[in-house]
Design a protein around this motif. Structure first.
Motif, PDB file in Angstrom:
ATOM      1  N   GLU A   5       0.715  -1.197   0.036  1.00  0.00           N
ATOM      2  CA  GLU A   5      -0.112   0.100   0.128  1.00  0.00           C
ATOM      3  C   GLU A   5       1.049   1.175   0.079  1.00  0.00           C
ATOM      4  O   GLU A   5       1.948   1.167   0.795  1.00  0.00           O
ATOM      5  CB  GLU A   5      -0.792  -0.037   1.263  1.00  0.00           C
ATOM      6  N   LYS A   6       0.350   2.276  -0.716  1.00  0.00           N
ATOM      7  CA  LYS A   6       1.054   3.622  -0.656  1.00  0.00           C
ATOM      8  C   LYS A   6       0.636   4.269   0.539  1.00  0.00           C
ATOM      9  O   LYS A   6      -0.806   4.692   0.391  1.00  0.00           O
ATOM     10  CB  LYS A   6       0.937   4.459  -1.986  1.00  0.00           C
ATOM     11  N   ALA A   7       0.914   4.600   1.613  1.00  0.00           N
ATOM     12  CA  ALA A   7       0.357   5.035   2.833  1.00  0.00           C
ATOM     13  C   ALA A   7       1.052   6.672   2.906  1.00  0.00           C
ATOM     14  O   ALA A   7       2.198   6.959   2.756  1.00  0.00           O
ATOM     15  CB  ALA A   7       0.578   4.421   4.023  1.00  0.00           C
ATOM     16  N   LYS A   8      -0.048   7.363   2.922  1.00  0.00           N
ATOM     17  CA  LYS A   8       0.253   8.874   3.062  1.00  0.00           C
ATOM     18  C   LYS A   8       0.764   9.177   4.695  1.00  0.00           C
ATOM     19  O   LYS A   8       0.179   8.811   5.369  1.00  0.00           O
ATOM     20  CB  LYS A   8      -0.930   9.667   2.808  1.00  0.00           C
ATOM     21  N   LEU A  24       0.782   7.156   9.718  1.00  0.00           N
ATOM     22  CA  LEU A  24       0.319   6.741   8.327  1.00  0.00           C
ATOM     23  C   LEU A  24      -1.110   6.634   8.201  1.00  0.00           C
ATOM     24  O   LEU A  24      -1.703   5.982   9.163  1.00  0.00           O
ATOM     25  CB  LEU A  24       1.005   5.591   7.890  1.00  0.00           C
ATOM     26  N   SER A  26      -3.637   4.467   6.281  1.00  0.00           N
ATOM     27  CA  SER A  26      -3.588   2.972   5.696  1.00  0.00           C
ATOM     28  C   SER A  26      -4.938   2.627   5.666  1.00  0.00           C
ATOM     29  O   SER A  26      -5.539   2.263   6.728  1.00  0.00           O
ATOM     30  CB  SER A  26      -2.670   2.103   6.349  1.00  0.00           C
ATOM     31  N   GLU A  86       3.952  13.461   1.912  1.00  0.00           N
ATOM     32  CA  GLU A  86       4.700  12.575   1.233  1.00  0.00           C
ATOM     33  C   GLU A  86       3.936  10.874   1.622  1.00  0.00           C
ATOM     34  O   GLU A  86       3.126  10.819   2.269  1.00  0.00           O
ATOM     35  CB  GLU A  86       6.029  12.308   1.591  1.00  0.00           C
ATOM     36  N   TYR A  87       4.344  10.096   0.558  1.00  0.00           N
ATOM     37  CA  TYR A  87       3.757   8.833   0.713  1.00  0.00           C
ATOM     38  C   TYR A  87       4.672   7.723   0.905  1.00  0.00           C
ATOM     39  O   TYR A  87       6.017   7.955   0.405  1.00  0.00           O
ATOM     40  CB  TYR A  87       2.942   8.491  -0.652  1.00  0.00           C
ATOM     41  N   ASP A  89       5.578   3.508   0.662  1.00  0.00           N
ATOM     42  CA  ASP A  89       5.338   2.187   0.119  1.00  0.00           C
ATOM     43  C   ASP A  89       5.415   1.125   1.619  1.00  0.00           C
ATOM     44  O   ASP A  89       6.595   0.940   1.910  1.00  0.00           O
ATOM     45  CB  ASP A  89       5.973   1.993  -0.910  1.00  0.00           C
TER      46      ASP A  89
END
Ligand SMILES: Cc1cc2nc3c(=O)[nH]c(=O)nc-3n(C[C@H](O)[C@H](O)[C@H](O)COP(=O)(O)OP(=O)(O)OC[C@H]3O[C@@H](n4cnc5c(N)ncnc54)[C@H](O)[C@@H]3O)c2cc1C
Length: 262
Positions: A5-8, A24, A26, A86-87, A89
């Motif tokens: 997952e790309k977590a902000k 994060l 998620s 930012e993200y 991974d």
């Protein structure tokens, strides 16, 4: 199921000195993650450093995952420089966490949590889940080198837990190792109840806790922070010898019955 997952990044806060907390968003991994499980974080888009880094889950609030971390090298330094928006991974949930389910007919044990340094990271989430399962810990023992490095005292107190502190230099609480504090605690506890210790910290600490727990016939479950390669059980870079053969920290662990470790 393992999810990528790309977590902000919602926040990345310096707590004190080299200790940070990243929060994060998620939407998927946060849903089913258990205390003691971990995520592998890719801290950069480049190949330097190449490998993802493992981090336990410190806390979960709905779709927010908190990770408490110490800056020790390249990867964690890069992580500490990330900014909100930012993200990252992330891969997870990974490994086997703390088993907090009682077997049928089993009496509730007296539960102690023991943290050495940054080993406190997975124990807050664990404490919250134990309380939800009506298995409130009798105490949390927090050990660090000095007063400044005692983390999460406030958070555990907010959960209503009895927080005992030890520092190597005596700047706060008991002067000495957290294992000495544990020995003291168990000797004076005068309990007929079975004791279960959940712990996380350096390897050396596990060895000492294991000796103490034998004296008091306590069970001890600890999260091992070995070096991981892949984090998903493929590379065999993290095996430890147990009484039942070699086990992968990232797959069969990171939480083990410490008496099983050779
Ligand atoms: C299952 C698991 C959960 C973890 N959870 C957390 C957590 O919640 N918070 C946290 O701060 N850290 C945690 N760690 C440790 C964390 O993964 C490492 O500190 C991190 O990978 C170091 O990356 P780096 O690039 O900054 O350091 P590197 O540049 O790779 O190494 C820098 C220094 O740190 C040492 N080091 C690196 N990895 C480890 C390690 N695993 N154990 C001991 N020393 C190491 C190296 O020997 C070297 O001296 C966990 C490790 C595991 C296996």
């Amino acid at each position: 199921m393992i999810i990528q997952e790309k977590a902000k990044i919602l926040a990345n806060l310096k707590i004190i000195d080299k200790y940070y907390k990243v929060v994060l968003f998620s939407s998927q991994i946060a849903k089913g993650i258990q205390p003691g499980q971990f995520v592998m974080i890719r801290v950069t888009e480049t190949t330097e450093p190449l490998l993802r880094r493992p981090f336990s889950i410190h806390r979960v609030k709905r779709k927010k995952i908190e990770i408490l971390y110490e800056v020790v090298g390249r990867g964690t330094k890069i992580l500490s420089e990330k900014r909100p928006g930012e993200y990252l991974d992330i891969l997870g949930p990974l490994g086997n966490g703390f088993d907090i389910n009682l077997k049928s007919g089993e009496q509730k044990p007296k539960i102690l949590l023991v943290a050495g340094g940054i080993g406190v990271a997975p124990l807050l989430f664990l404490a919250e889940q134990l309380i939800i399962h009506t298995l409130r810990p009798s105490a949390i023992l927090l050990g660090a080198k000095t007063k400044r490095q005692i983390l999460c005292e406030k958070e555990f107190k907010e959960l209503g837990l009895d927080v005992k502190i030890s520092t190597d230099d005596g700047s706060k609480g008991f002067k000495g190792k957290v294992t000495d504090l544990l020995r003291d605690f168990l000797s004076t506890a005068n309990t007929q109840q079975r004791v279960t210790i959940y712990t996380c910290g350096p390897r050396k600490m596990f060895r000492e806790i294991s000796l103490i727990s034998k004296e008091h016939k306590a069970s001890i479950f600890g999260s091992l922070g070995e070096y991981l390669g892949c984090g998903v059980g493929a590379c065999l870079g993290c095996v430890v010898k147990t009484k039942r053969g070699f086990k992968r920290v990232c797959k069969e662990g990171p939480v083990f019955d410490i008496d099983e470790i050779v």
